[in-house]
Design a protein around this motif. Structure first.
Motif, PDB file in Angstrom:
ATOM      1  N   TRP A 360      28.884  35.191  36.664  1.00  0.00           N
ATOM      2  CA  TRP A 360      30.041  36.005  36.266  1.00  0.00           C
ATOM      3  C   TRP A 360      30.530  36.918  37.380  1.00  0.00           C
ATOM      4  CZ3 TRP A 360      31.134  33.093  32.572  1.00  0.00           C
ATOM      5  CH2 TRP A 360      30.188  32.687  31.613  1.00  0.00           C
ATOM      6  N   ALA A 361      29.609  37.560  38.098  1.00  0.00           N
ATOM      7  CA  ALA A 361      30.030  38.507  39.147  1.00  0.00           C
ATOM      8  C   ALA A 361      30.753  37.769  40.268  1.00  0.00           C
ATOM      9  CB  ALA A 361      28.806  39.244  39.699  1.00  0.00           C
ATOM     10  N   SER A 362      30.209  36.625  40.638  1.00  0.00           N
ATOM     11  CA  SER A 362      30.826  35.834  41.699  1.00  0.00           C
ATOM     12  C   SER A 362      32.206  35.329  41.252  1.00  0.00           C
ATOM     13  CB  SER A 362      29.882  34.667  42.031  1.00  0.00           C
ATOM     14  OG  SER A 362      30.562  33.677  42.736  1.00  0.00           O
ATOM     15  N   ALA A 363      32.295  34.840  40.018  1.00  0.00           N
ATOM     16  CA  ALA A 363      33.588  34.367  39.495  1.00  0.00           C
ATOM     17  C   ALA A 363      34.600  35.509  39.488  1.00  0.00           C
ATOM     18  CB  ALA A 363      33.400  33.810  38.082  1.00  0.00           C
ATOM     19  N   ALA A 364      34.148  36.684  39.031  1.00  0.00           N
ATOM     20  CA  ALA A 364      35.059  37.837  38.978  1.00  0.00           C
ATOM     21  C   ALA A 364      35.596  38.171  40.360  1.00  0.00           C
ATOM     22  CB  ALA A 364      34.338  39.039  38.366  1.00  0.00           C
ATOM     23  N   GLY A 399      28.730  42.334  31.962  1.00  0.00           N
ATOM     24  CA  GLY A 399      28.315  43.645  31.464  1.00  0.00           C
ATOM     25  C   GLY A 399      29.226  44.775  31.924  1.00  0.00           C
ATOM     26  N   ARG A 400      30.392  44.437  32.464  1.00  0.00           N
ATOM     27  CA  ARG A 400      31.313  45.481  32.955  1.00  0.00           C
ATOM     28  C   ARG A 400      32.536  45.556  32.027  1.00  0.00           C
ATOM     29  NH1 ARG A 400      31.291  42.371  38.424  1.00  0.00           N
ATOM     30  NH2 ARG A 400      32.818  43.823  39.278  1.00  0.00           N
ATOM     31  N   ARG A 401      32.250  45.857  30.773  1.00  0.00           N
ATOM     32  CA  ARG A 401      33.288  45.824  29.741  1.00  0.00           C
ATOM     33  C   ARG A 401      34.417  46.820  30.024  1.00  0.00           C
ATOM     34  NH1 ARG A 401      32.998  48.578  25.003  1.00  0.00           N
ATOM     35  NH2 ARG A 401      34.443  47.834  23.395  1.00  0.00           N
ATOM     36  N   GLN A 402      34.013  48.024  30.449  1.00  0.00           N
ATOM     37  CA  GLN A 402      35.027  49.058  30.705  1.00  0.00           C
ATOM     38  C   GLN A 402      35.978  48.636  31.832  1.00  0.00           C
ATOM     39  OE1 GLN A 402      35.676  51.460  28.616  1.00  0.00           O
ATOM     40  NE2 GLN A 402      37.473  51.821  29.906  1.00  0.00           N
ATOM     41  N   GLU A 403      35.373  48.024  32.871  1.00  0.00           N
ATOM     42  CA  GLU A 403      36.178  47.540  33.994  1.00  0.00           C
ATOM     43  C   GLU A 403      37.177  46.471  33.526  1.00  0.00           C
ATOM     44  OE1 GLU A 403      35.102  45.844  38.344  1.00  0.00           O
ATOM     45  OE2 GLU A 403      33.451  46.799  37.275  1.00  0.00           O
ATOM     46  N   ALA A 404      36.692  45.596  32.665  1.00  0.00           N
ATOM     47  CA  ALA A 404      37.542  44.529  32.121  1.00  0.00           C
ATOM     48  C   ALA A 404      38.713  45.135  31.349  1.00  0.00           C
ATOM     49  CB  ALA A 404      36.721  43.621  31.204  1.00  0.00           C
TER      50      ALA A 404
END
Ligand SMILES: [Fe+2]
Length: 424
Positions: A360-364, A399-404
């Motif tokens: 997920w982090a890499s995709a983001a 796990g970075r819901r707020q960022e999303a």
């Protein structure tokens, strides 16, 4: 000497051919059915009418009838000698477009409209989100789209085709009030234009008037023949709004009856991108999509778009390849991404590959890279919401819901209001 409906002199001496040509142009500009029939009628009345051959070639290109495109273009070129400067330039410019020389065609259109601004079939080539500016891959292409279209204002006045295209260019950069006035003028003058109805739908979408938009488009769409070149894409809007409203039965029904590659006769670019986008938007909302569905779109992409080059198609193909498990095709796109926005194609395809792997982090990171100027891949804001939503989904899963939520608050607040990305 005879003139067309836009005041351009024509080489044909047959009024019957001229009238049929005008009808073909009108239907082409409105994505109505029976465009070929009208141009063929013009040719029945005068087989040496070069611009009718060109009109037919344009329609055949929309429908991916390569043999007919080549034959009609060749015939028009044979007839070019002795024609007016405008008609010869019309044939030359169209030839560049039909042979895929997009940058040269764009330059030729700019030059041609300087001299003959009301040559509408040429002016049209640089309008809309799928046109030569839309697919130019250039940074700032939305501003250029608006500048180009606005420059035509004094030549077209209240003309329905022009007002609709001006409205589209305006609404894509957020000039929603101006767009509304123009699209209303366009629809009043010609309610049969599928492009105008489609652009009205985009305005509803941008204004977050989703239920009104769905009502409006469903009503308009029921009388629109599946033979019209925009039928597939108008159906996509109906399917998407049905999905967003939670009416999954309707979404599947529209997909299976109007959009899916197995049944649709629409232009391949629409069939691929509309089918892939609708399924992926559904998945992002949390709907389960059987792999078999993805496999059919992936196969279609491989068959109809075997070479990379058109970023908008390649990105949607990459999604289908990733989701269906066709790693070979996905890697081919990543490694061979070509065209003016090939860099973005590659970045996005790597994003979808990382997403498939659960990285997920890499995709983001890939999607973050792409969102800065994803307009370069072409298509509308509504279509490219897919990329913003992909970024938000990966951030949330990381796990970075707020960022999303922050990303969507800035780029597409309607996605938060309507819970268009699951897990936020
Ligand atoms: Fe659209």
């Amino acid at each position: 000497m005879l003139t067309d409906a836009y005041g351009n002199s024509l080489s044909t001496k047959s009024a019957v051919a001229r009238d049929a040509y005008d009808l073909g142009v009108r239907k082409f500009l409105g994505a109505e059915p029976d465009v070929s029939e009208a141009f063929n009628q013009a040719l029945e009345a005068d087989d040496s009418f070069a611009l009718a051959h060109i009109g037919l070639a344009r329609e055949m290109q929309m429908r991916s009838q390569t043999g007919h495109v080549k034959a009609n273009l060749a015939r028009a070129r044979e007839l070019a000698e002795g024609l007016s400067d405008r008609e010869r330039s019309h044939i030359d410019t169209t030839g560049l477009l039909l042979e895929g020389k997009s940058a040269a065609a764009r330059a030729a259109v700019y030059e041609h409209v300087e001299e003959w601004p009301t040559d509408v079939m040429i002016a049209q080539m640089c309008t809309s989100v799928f046109g030569l500016i839309g697919f130019s891959g250039l940074p700032g292409r939305e501003a250029e789209q608006l500048a180009y279209t606005t420059r035509l204002t004094r030549h077209y006045g209240a003309n329905w085709w022009f007002r609709a295209q001006l409205a589209f260019a305006q609404l894509e950069v957020g000039q929603l009030a101006a767009a509304e006035a123009n699209i209303e003028t366009a629809l009043e003058a010609n309610p049969n234009s599928a492009h105008s109805a489609h652009i009205r739908a985009h305005l509803y979408y941008e204004n977050q008037q989703d239920s009104e938009g769905l009502r409006y488009l469903t009503e308009w769409w029921k009388d629109y023949s599946p033979e019209g070149t925009l039928h597939n894409h108008v159906s996509w809007h109906v399917g998407l709004w049905s999905l967003e409203a939670g009416d999954l039965d309707r979404m599947w029904q529209v997909l299976d009856a109007q959009i899916a590659p197995e049944i649709s006769h629409g232009p391949p670019l629409n069939v691929l991108t509309d089918a892939s986008a609708l399924l992926f938007r559904a998945e992002l909302m949390g709907v389960d999509i059987p792999t078999e569905r993805w496999r059919k779109i992936s196969d279609y992409a491989v068959a109809r778009f075997p070479k990379t080059g058109l970023a908008f198609a390649d990105v949607h193909a990459a999604i289908a390849h990733a989701r269906s498990g066709n790693r070979e095709a996905l890697d081919t796109i990543i490694e061979n991404a070509r065209g003016p926005a090939g860099d973005l194609t590659s970045t996005l395809a790597m994003g979808y590959k990382a997403m498939e792997d659960g990285s997920w982090a890499s995709a983001a990171e890939f999607f973050e890279d792409a969102v800065r100027d994803h307009a370069r891949i072409g298509g509308s804001n509504a279509q490219r919401d897919l990329i913003d939503f992909s970024l938000a989904a990966c951030l949330a899963r990381d796990g970075r819901r707020q960022e999303a939520r922050t990303v969507l608050k800035i780029t597409r607040p309607r996605a938060l209001d309507k819970e268009l990305v699951a897990g936020l």
